[in-house]
Design a protein around this motif. Structure first.
Motif, mmCIF file in Angstrom:
data_model
loop_
_atom_site.group_PDB
_atom_site.id
_atom_site.type_symbol
_atom_site.label_atom_id
_atom_site.label_comp_id
_atom_site.label_asym_id
_atom_site.label_seq_id
_atom_site.Cartn_x
_atom_site.Cartn_y
_atom_site.Cartn_z
ATOM 1 N N UNK A 115 43.245 9.069 89.099
ATOM 2 C CA UNK A 115 43.059 10.195 88.180
ATOM 3 C C UNK A 115 43.641 9.775 86.837
ATOM 4 N N UNK A 116 42.911 10.048 85.770
ATOM 5 C CA UNK A 116 43.433 9.738 84.438
ATOM 6 C C UNK A 116 44.253 10.949 83.994
ATOM 7 N N UNK A 117 45.598 10.828 83.978
ATOM 8 C CA UNK A 117 46.416 12.033 83.763
ATOM 9 C C UNK A 117 46.156 12.732 82.432
ATOM 10 N N UNK A 118 45.867 11.938 81.371
ATOM 11 C CA UNK A 118 45.629 12.538 80.060
ATOM 12 C C UNK A 118 44.354 13.384 80.092
ATOM 13 N N UNK A 119 43.300 12.794 80.689
ATOM 14 C CA UNK A 119 42.028 13.520 80.783
ATOM 15 C C UNK A 119 42.204 14.784 81.619
ATOM 16 N N UNK A 120 42.985 14.680 82.687
ATOM 17 C CA UNK A 120 43.202 15.842 83.562
ATOM 18 C C UNK A 120 43.903 16.966 82.811
ATOM 19 N N UNK A 121 44.973 16.619 82.097
ATOM 20 C CA UNK A 121 45.743 17.680 81.438
ATOM 21 C C UNK A 121 44.959 18.309 80.286
ATOM 22 N N UNK A 122 43.972 17.564 79.719
ATOM 23 C CA UNK A 122 43.164 18.137 78.647
ATOM 24 C C UNK A 122 41.876 18.764 79.168
#
Lengths: 209, 303
Positions: free
Chosen positions: B54-61
């Motif tokens: 999971x790409x954490x930055x993409x997830x949080x945005x």
């Protein structure tokens, strides 16, 4: 030799600025409209040029209207009904027939009336009818999101585009005729000189009717 | 999602943590492992590599950025190793999204359902579309709707990336599929695949979920570049809104990035306009010639 000071400083300044902007607008407008045709400006260059010239021509038009309201230049645009059709027809007859018979000009400008009736009608149509439509449709292009989605059942942007295009063709036509009519003065260049110096000169005032 | 063959399979090498004191339920615990870009395993049944990263930055945005992992992944994921049947969990968009049972929302999902049922992704017999679901395009760990104010180039790039992640062959410069399209690269930078490959929808939804096959897609330049109001409005008005929001009205007035080449073109008006201008020039030339003749007569016969 009869000389009359007909075109005041602000009228001449406005006229030549407007003339320059017209040429820029026609060239850049055609470049956007016919983008991809070889001999025109690059689309990306033409677009900001057209927009800036459009903004300036709007300011110029507002200045022209205000100038006509506050100075006595405005009186030349008030139509006098007495003898209107007679004056109109004699002017049309001159351009269509008399001019080839070397007849004298039927109209002689004066400080009270510098425009002949045909001239007055075409300038009224151009400055008070076509120009506002052209300017409004130009700005509507830029701020189309404030328009309703459709006008008369057609997409607003398309209606705006077609209005702008039609009026632009009419005004290009006006410029052509205007440029030609300049040469129909007392000599080929006397009308041009008048708009540069402000002085209208007639060499044979004694032949006035 | 299948990854390239050079992927490192790191899952096997990971040391399991000591027996946790309490079940780990926060995203941080999940991302401790799942944020690793190379986390994956080879499915013993199919032999496919299953990407678990999971790409954490993409997830949080993303639109789901506020949710906890376990809001959707309801299996017993709080323990490690995860129980083997946890992988069989079924996730359904509509399961959550239809919880909002306002009339508008239901109608919206019904129209999406109906559009999708006719989409080439639902009707095609091609083996690649087997198992196609909402998630195939809307990656739940990264998806978010574009907002006015974002750079159009970025919206277009991200949107098209979704399509191109499967339709890889289209990237090939020698691919014949878009060879008919003038300024192909420019179009790809400026408009989304969806703008031509979806029909115009009358619903609130700006873009239909019915993806059209190539032969039904828009190939008519004038649909965007001149008269068709809906498509033109979709492109022109969105750009205008974006220009005004990010650059202010003066910049909008000077640059008007929304203007599309050929937008004002109309064959009838152009032909008419140019004919009238041409005829006028002829009349003026003839008039000038007549005057010249008259002038010559005065010279020959001075009064």
């Amino acid at each position: 030799m009869n000389a009359l000071y007909l075109y005041s400083g602000w009228v001449r300044a406005w006229h030549w600025l407007n003339a320059l902007l017209f040429l820029v607008l026609i060239l850049s407008g055609a470049s956007m409209h016919f983008a991809g045709t070889g001999w025109l400006l690059n689309f990306e260059i033409a677009r900001p040029i057209h927009n800036v010239a459009g903004i300036l021509v709007t300011i110029g038009w507002i200045g022209f209207v205000i100038g006509n309201l506050v100075t006595d230049n405005g009186r030349h645009y008030r139509v006098h009904l007495r003898g209107f059709f007679q004056r109109l027809f004699s002017q049309m007859r001159y351009y269509g027939y008399g001019i080839f018979q070397n007849e004298p000009h039927p109209f002689h400008p004066s400080a009270e009336m510098k425009l002949n009736t045909l001239q007055q009608l075409s300038y009224l149509g151009v400055m008070y009818l076509l120009m506002p439509v052209l300017i409004l449709s130009g700005w509507a292009f830029l701020f189309s999101i404030y328009l309703p989605e459709t006008l008369f059942g057609l997409g607003s942007v398309w209606v705006v585009a077609m209005t702008h295009l039609t009026v632009a063709y009419f005004l290009a036509l006006f410029v052509l005729v205007h440029l030609y009519i300049i040469t129909t003065g007392d000599t080929l260049s006397s009308n041009l000189r008048a708009m540069i110096t402000g002085w209208h000169r007639e060499t044979h005032p004694e032949s006035q009717g | 999602m299948a990854l390239s063959g050079t992927l490192l399979l790191t899952l096997m090498t990971m040391a399991p943590p000591a027996t946790p004191a309490a079940p780990a339920t926060d995203n941080k615990s999940c991302l401790r492992c799942h944020a690793m870009a190379t986390l994956a395993y080879r499915d013993p049944g199919t032999g496919e590599i299953v990407d678990l990263a999971i790409e954490p930055h993409a997830l949080s945005h993303s639109v789901h950025g506020e949710l906890d992992c376990i809001d959707c992944h309801e299996g017993e994921f709080d323990r490690y190793p995860h129980p083997s049947d946890a992988a069989n969990e079924t996730l359904s968009c509509l399961g959550c999204h239809e919880k909002d049972d306002t009339e508008d929302n239901i109608a919206r999902y019904q129209s999406i359902d109906a559009e999708y049922a006719e989409s080439v992704h639902a009707t095609s017999d091609a083996p690649e579309v087997e198992g196609f679901s909402c998630h195939s395009c809307h990656d739940p760990h990264g998806f978010r709707a574009s907002q006015v104010g974002e750079k159009i180039a970025a919206i277009v790039r991200d949107g098209n990336q979704v399509c191109l992640s499967c339709h890889e062959k289209l990237r090939d410069p020698f691919s014949p599929h878009h060879a008919w399209l003038p300024n192909r690269e420019k179009h790809w930078d400026a408009v989304r695949c969806l703008d031509c490959h979806t029909p115009l929808s009358d619903t609130e939804q700006k873009v239909s979920h019915r993806i059209l096959p190539p032969e039904e897609s828009n190939r008519d330049c004038v649909n965007c570049h001149s008269k068709e109001p809906s498509l033109l409005n979709r492109l022109y008005q969105y750009r205008s809104e974006e220009d005004l929001a990010t650059k202010g009205w003066l910049n909008k007035a000077v640059f008007n990035d929304a203007y599309v080449v050929g937008m004002s073109r109309n064959a009838t008006l152009d032909l008419l306009g140019l004919i009238v201008i041409g005829l006028t020039l002829l009349v003026l030339a003839a008039h000038g010639y007549g005057r010249y003749k008259a002038y010559q007569r005065t010279k020959g016969d001075p009064k």
